[in-house]
Design a protein around this motif. Structure first.
Motif, PDB file in Angstrom:
ATOM      1  N   ASN A   1      -2.197  -5.349   4.332  1.00  0.00           N
ATOM      2  CA  ASN A   1      -1.020  -5.469   3.868  1.00  0.00           C
ATOM      3  C   ASN A   1       0.335  -4.571   3.771  1.00  0.00           C
ATOM      4  O   ASN A   1       1.324  -4.038   4.207  1.00  0.00           O
ATOM      5  N   ILE A   2      -0.223  -3.287   3.107  1.00  0.00           N
ATOM      6  CA  ILE A   2       0.553  -1.677   2.897  1.00  0.00           C
ATOM      7  C   ILE A   2       0.276  -1.383   4.053  1.00  0.00           C
ATOM      8  O   ILE A   2       1.254  -0.972   4.687  1.00  0.00           O
TER       9      ILE A   2
ATOM     10  N   GLY B   1       2.610  -2.345   6.025  1.00  0.00           N
ATOM     11  CA  GLY B   1       3.871  -2.105   6.527  1.00  0.00           C
ATOM     12  C   GLY B   1       4.521  -3.145   5.621  1.00  0.00           C
ATOM     13  O   GLY B   1       5.600  -3.483   5.581  1.00  0.00           O
ATOM     14  N   ARG B   2       4.137  -4.725   5.042  1.00  0.00           N
ATOM     15  CA  ARG B   2       4.324  -4.978   4.548  1.00  0.00           C
ATOM     16  C   ARG B   2       5.317  -5.111   2.934  1.00  0.00           C
ATOM     17  O   ARG B   2       4.775  -4.446   2.094  1.00  0.00           O
ATOM     18  N   SER B   3       6.933  -5.403   3.753  1.00  0.00           N
ATOM     19  CA  SER B   3       7.498  -4.401   2.032  1.00  0.00           C
ATOM     20  C   SER B   3       7.568  -5.439   1.226  1.00  0.00           C
ATOM     21  O   SER B   3       7.569  -4.263  -0.614  1.00  0.00           O
ATOM     22  N   ASP B   4       6.608  -6.874   0.731  1.00  0.00           N
ATOM     23  CA  ASP B   4       6.860  -7.796  -0.009  1.00  0.00           C
ATOM     24  C   ASP B   4       5.584  -6.945  -0.817  1.00  0.00           C
ATOM     25  O   ASP B   4       5.832  -7.051  -1.920  1.00  0.00           O
ATOM     26  N   SER B   5       4.778  -7.055  -0.394  1.00  0.00           N
ATOM     27  CA  SER B   5       3.160  -5.824  -1.240  1.00  0.00           C
ATOM     28  C   SER B   5       3.031  -4.632  -1.471  1.00  0.00           C
ATOM     29  O   SER B   5       3.285  -4.586  -2.969  1.00  0.00           O
ATOM     30  N   LEU B   6       3.835  -3.371  -1.089  1.00  0.00           N
ATOM     31  CA  LEU B   6       4.789  -3.031  -1.448  1.00  0.00           C
ATOM     32  C   LEU B   6       5.510  -2.572  -2.620  1.00  0.00           C
ATOM     33  O   LEU B   6       5.283  -1.622  -3.829  1.00  0.00           O
ATOM     34  N   ASP B   7       6.501  -3.424  -2.396  1.00  0.00           N
ATOM     35  CA  ASP B   7       7.467  -3.204  -3.673  1.00  0.00           C
ATOM     36  C   ASP B   7       6.510  -4.153  -4.622  1.00  0.00           C
ATOM     37  O   ASP B   7       6.669  -4.014  -6.039  1.00  0.00           O
TER      38      ASP B   7
ATOM     39  N   HIS C   1       4.982  -1.338  -6.171  1.00  0.00           N
ATOM     40  CA  HIS C   1       5.492  -1.136  -7.301  1.00  0.00           C
ATOM     41  C   HIS C   1       6.378  -1.107  -8.759  1.00  0.00           C
ATOM     42  O   HIS C   1       5.782  -0.509  -9.449  1.00  0.00           O
TER      43      HIS C   1
ATOM     44  N   SER D   1       1.503  -9.671  -3.355  1.00  0.00           N
ATOM     45  CA  SER D   1       0.866  -7.897  -3.278  1.00  0.00           C
ATOM     46  C   SER D   1      -0.233  -9.212  -2.469  1.00  0.00           C
ATOM     47  O   SER D   1      -0.766  -8.003  -1.417  1.00  0.00           O
TER      48      SER D   1
END
Length: 311
Positions: A189-190, A193-199, A202, A237
């Motif tokens: 997912n990272i 570029g999956r934004s929900d997983s990266l967010d 963080h 994630s």
């Protein structure tokens, strides 16, 4: 942020009785004896033992392969989410270091365990479990590029230690899971570029600091809030971190006094951890005990891996 509990991995090493190297996983009732030159770390219950043996022979014994008998067992079931595999590798490295008189400290033991498990054996996962098992106690860990790790021991006041221990309930769902598949999904997912997983990642990083601060202050109400927020972030994630069974247990727990929940390790099954008011602990334990799993009585520990020789 991590704390160790009184569930242990055990490794015993002594000279082999014959001309073969012997490996025994006592809890799995699996054993194998083979010529030293033919030891191969193939997948299975003996993989970790063989991986540690081969790495130390190649990198610290100049290729020599001593004739030994290696026996292991663990208090935690495999696939539990309690870091049982990494803890076993740490136990094996510490035992071999003692047997072979290798001058390893906690950082060396943890880093070696990480290299063997992740690089040599190719098993997916992080590295906090190795450092937790090697150091023990409450630690705030910082991970940087190029394998630089800083372990910060936390000086937790006795009353905070006791209150948190009384507030935590550890529940085994009875379902083991393969953490590597979940971790691979998170990594994928990272990379995609999956934004929900990266967010979510963080948020988890920020909440580790918030959890440390609330614990040092003894603000366990805030601790529970951060833990629950972290669990919600973790579920974003990867899709396989939770499932209907976990959701049902979480709902049952909150109906019986839980203030926060979390699945240990990668998720998908294994152990769940709950925070409650100590006065609600018995009610929560009774409810969970009727849900088909097992509540484990646990206590925090001050010490990490230890090894000794018998005369």
């Amino acid at each position: 942020m991590n704390v160790t509990i009184d569930k242990y991995a055990y490794a015993t090493i002594d000279p082999s009785c014959g001309e073969l190297v012997e490996f025994q996983a006592l809890d799995a009732d699996v054993s194998e004896s083979c010529v030293a030159s033919e030891v191969v770390a193939s997948p299975g219950p003996l993989q970790l033992m063989k991986g540690v043996y081969l790495h130390l022979c190649e990198h610290h014994l100049g290729g020599e392969r001593p004739l030994v008998r290696v026996r292991t067992h663990s208090d935690a079931p495999p696939g539990s989410g309690l870091g049982s595999s990494s803890t076993m590798v740490v136990a094996l490295v510490a035992a071999f270091a003692e047997y072979l008189s290798l001058p390893f400290g906690e950082y060396e033991i943890a880093q070696l365990a990480y290299q063997i498990e992740r690089n040599d054996l190719g098993l997916s996962g992080g590295k906090q479990d190795q450092y937790a098992a090697a150091f023990g106690g409450f630690n705030f860990m910082e991970f940087y590029a190029e394998d630089r790790v800083i372990v910060n021991p936390l000086r937790i006041k006795d009353w905070i230690w006791a209150e948190l221990e009384s507030s935590l309930v550890l529940y085994f769902t009875g379902v083991s899971r393969a953490s590597a598949k979940i971790i691979d999904e998170q990594s994928r997912n990272i990379k995609e570029g999956r934004s929900d997983s990266l967010d979510a990642m963080h948020r988890l990083k920020v909440e580790a600091t918030q959890m440390k601060e609330s614990l040092l202050r003894g603000d366990l109400g805030r601790f529970a809030e951060v833990m629950q927020s972290g669990w919600q972030a973790k579920k974003q994630s990867a899709s396989s971190i939770t499932n209907p069974m976990i959701d049902e247990i979480e709902e049952l727990a909150f109906a019986n006094g839980a203030r926060a929940a979390k699945v240990s390790g990668a998720g998908g099954g294994g152990f769940m951890m709950f925070v409650c008011d100590p006065a609600d602990r018995l009610r929560l334990v009774r409810a969970l005990s009727g849900a088909g799993g097992t509540v484990y009585d646990t206590h925090f520990t001050h010490h990490g891996a230890s090894s000794w020789k018998l005369g």
